[in-house]
Write a protein that holds these residues in place. Structure first.
Motif, PDB file in Angstrom:
ATOM      1  N   GLY A  69     -26.312   2.801 -35.431  1.00  0.00           N
ATOM      2  CA  GLY A  69     -25.731   2.555 -36.304  1.00  0.00           C
ATOM      3  C   GLY A  69     -26.676   1.933 -37.500  1.00  0.00           C
ATOM      4  N   PHE A  70     -26.395   2.190 -38.889  1.00  0.00           N
ATOM      5  CA  PHE A  70     -27.182   1.793 -40.125  1.00  0.00           C
ATOM      6  C   PHE A  70     -26.296   0.773 -40.860  1.00  0.00           C
ATOM      7  N   VAL A  71     -26.943  -0.417 -41.268  1.00  0.00           N
ATOM      8  CA  VAL A  71     -26.542  -1.411 -42.373  1.00  0.00           C
ATOM      9  C   VAL A  71     -27.745  -1.709 -42.972  1.00  0.00           C
ATOM     10  N   ASN A  72     -27.344  -2.754 -44.263  1.00  0.00           N
ATOM     11  CA  ASN A  72     -28.356  -3.199 -44.708  1.00  0.00           C
ATOM     12  C   ASN A  72     -29.357  -2.224 -45.505  1.00  0.00           C
ATOM     13  N   TRP A  73     -28.968  -1.372 -46.038  1.00  0.00           N
ATOM     14  CA  TRP A  73     -29.631  -0.397 -46.847  1.00  0.00           C
ATOM     15  C   TRP A  73     -29.605  -0.666 -48.219  1.00  0.00           C
ATOM     16  N   SER A  74     -30.760  -0.297 -48.841  1.00  0.00           N
ATOM     17  CA  SER A  74     -31.103  -0.565 -50.370  1.00  0.00           C
ATOM     18  C   SER A  74     -30.455   0.825 -51.109  1.00  0.00           C
ATOM     19  N   ALA A  75     -30.116   0.525 -52.271  1.00  0.00           N
ATOM     20  CA  ALA A  75     -29.847   1.835 -53.210  1.00  0.00           C
ATOM     21  C   ALA A  75     -31.138   2.570 -53.282  1.00  0.00           C
ATOM     22  N   GLY A  76     -30.786   4.199 -52.984  1.00  0.00           N
ATOM     23  CA  GLY A  76     -31.887   5.156 -53.026  1.00  0.00           C
ATOM     24  C   GLY A  76     -32.394   5.171 -51.341  1.00  0.00           C
ATOM     25  N   ASP A  77     -31.862   4.550 -50.396  1.00  0.00           N
ATOM     26  CA  ASP A  77     -32.266   5.053 -49.108  1.00  0.00           C
ATOM     27  C   ASP A  77     -31.642   6.074 -49.045  1.00  0.00           C
ATOM     28  N   TYR A  78     -31.928   6.827 -47.899  1.00  0.00           N
ATOM     29  CA  TYR A  78     -31.286   8.237 -47.526  1.00  0.00           C
ATOM     30  C   TYR A  78     -31.597   8.546 -46.079  1.00  0.00           C
ATOM     31  N   ILE A  79     -30.552   9.219 -45.497  1.00  0.00           N
ATOM     32  CA  ILE A  79     -30.710   9.873 -43.992  1.00  0.00           C
ATOM     33  C   ILE A  79     -30.345  11.314 -44.221  1.00  0.00           C
ATOM     34  N   MET A  80     -31.456  12.166 -43.437  1.00  0.00           N
ATOM     35  CA  MET A  80     -31.044  13.577 -43.346  1.00  0.00           C
ATOM     36  C   MET A  80     -30.817  14.027 -41.673  1.00  0.00           C
ATOM     37  N   TRP A  81     -30.136  15.125 -41.458  1.00  0.00           N
ATOM     38  CA  TRP A  81     -29.830  15.668 -40.376  1.00  0.00           C
ATOM     39  C   TRP A  81     -29.643  17.085 -40.345  1.00  0.00           C
ATOM     40  N   GLU A  82     -29.664  17.537 -39.316  1.00  0.00           N
ATOM     41  CA  GLU A  82     -29.508  19.048 -39.045  1.00  0.00           C
ATOM     42  C   GLU A  82     -28.017  19.255 -38.476  1.00  0.00           C
ATOM     43  N   PRO A  83     -27.636  20.453 -38.459  1.00  0.00           N
ATOM     44  CA  PRO A  83     -26.420  20.865 -37.690  1.00  0.00           C
ATOM     45  C   PRO A  83     -26.259  20.310 -36.496  1.00  0.00           C
ATOM     46  N   GLY A  84     -25.047  19.996 -36.031  1.00  0.00           N
ATOM     47  CA  GLY A  84     -24.621  19.575 -34.470  1.00  0.00           C
ATOM     48  C   GLY A  84     -24.987  18.053 -34.257  1.00  0.00           C
ATOM     49  N   VAL A  85     -25.412  17.247 -35.224  1.00  0.00           N
ATOM     50  CA  VAL A  85     -25.572  15.797 -34.907  1.00  0.00           C
ATOM     51  C   VAL A  85     -24.285  15.082 -35.216  1.00  0.00           C
ATOM     52  N   PRO A  86     -23.774  14.464 -34.487  1.00  0.00           N
ATOM     53  CA  PRO A  86     -22.491  13.547 -34.718  1.00  0.00           C
ATOM     54  C   PRO A  86     -22.916  12.341 -35.570  1.00  0.00           C
ATOM     55  N   HIS A  87     -22.168  12.200 -36.255  1.00  0.00           N
ATOM     56  CA  HIS A  87     -22.211  10.871 -37.183  1.00  0.00           C
ATOM     57  C   HIS A  87     -20.691  10.439 -37.772  1.00  0.00           C
ATOM     58  N   ALA A  88     -20.910   9.381 -38.283  1.00  0.00           N
ATOM     59  CA  ALA A  88     -19.508   8.474 -38.680  1.00  0.00           C
ATOM     60  C   ALA A  88     -19.784   7.519 -39.883  1.00  0.00           C
ATOM     61  N   ALA A  89     -18.599   7.080 -40.264  1.00  0.00           N
ATOM     62  CA  ALA A  89     -18.885   6.143 -41.260  1.00  0.00           C
ATOM     63  C   ALA A  89     -17.421   5.101 -41.601  1.00  0.00           C
ATOM     64  N   SER A  90     -17.568   4.209 -42.056  1.00  0.00           N
ATOM     65  CA  SER A  90     -16.469   3.042 -42.124  1.00  0.00           C
ATOM     66  C   SER A  90     -16.741   2.151 -43.225  1.00  0.00           C
ATOM     67  N   ASN A  91     -15.706   1.799 -43.860  1.00  0.00           N
ATOM     68  CA  ASN A  91     -15.595   0.761 -44.774  1.00  0.00           C
ATOM     69  C   ASN A  91     -14.470  -0.277 -44.598  1.00  0.00           C
ATOM     70  N   ILE A  92     -14.859  -1.304 -43.728  1.00  0.00           N
ATOM     71  CA  ILE A  92     -14.124  -2.454 -43.860  1.00  0.00           C
ATOM     72  C   ILE A  92     -14.259  -3.667 -44.314  1.00  0.00           C
ATOM     73  N   GLY A  93     -15.085  -3.348 -45.492  1.00  0.00           N
ATOM     74  CA  GLY A  93     -15.322  -4.331 -46.499  1.00  0.00           C
ATOM     75  C   GLY A  93     -14.223  -4.481 -47.637  1.00  0.00           C
TER      76      GLY A  93
END
Length: 107
Positions: A69-93
């Protein structure tokens, strides 16, 4: 956005600005890139996806990739991944969550 894809060393890019509203949840999944691979005539195995956080992290915003899990990022931070990698996102804010998604292949 082209400057960002150049910085990430990606070409044949597709771009999506994404506004995740409060209480939106995208459960763990794997992207298939069907439209992208057809349009750019590239192999699935060569696709790279990046998500760029457009604002500093706000309470309730969450991103997960490969069971981390990722939180506390700054504007401009990024994450890159290749095919087949599970990922998820949510906004409960209380605030919308803004990201830029870039799909491409390595230069």
């Amino acid at each position: 956005v082209e400057k960002i894809s150049n910085y990430l060393k990606l070409k044949k890019c597709g771009y999506v600005f994404y506004k995740m509203k409060t209480l939106n949840i995208m459960p763990p999944h794997v992207d298939h890139y069907t439209k992208y691979t057809e349009y750019f005539k590239v192999n699935y195995e060569n696709v790279i996806r990046a998500i760029i956080f457009l604002e500093d992290w706000k309470a309730g915003h969450y991103f997960e990739i490969a069971d981390t899990g990722f939180v506390n990022w700054s504007a401009g931070d990024y994450i890159m991944w290749e095919p087949g990698v599970p990922h998820a996102a949510s906004n409960i804010g209380k605030d919308d969550r803004y990201t830029l998604q870039i799909t491409g292949i390595q230069c």
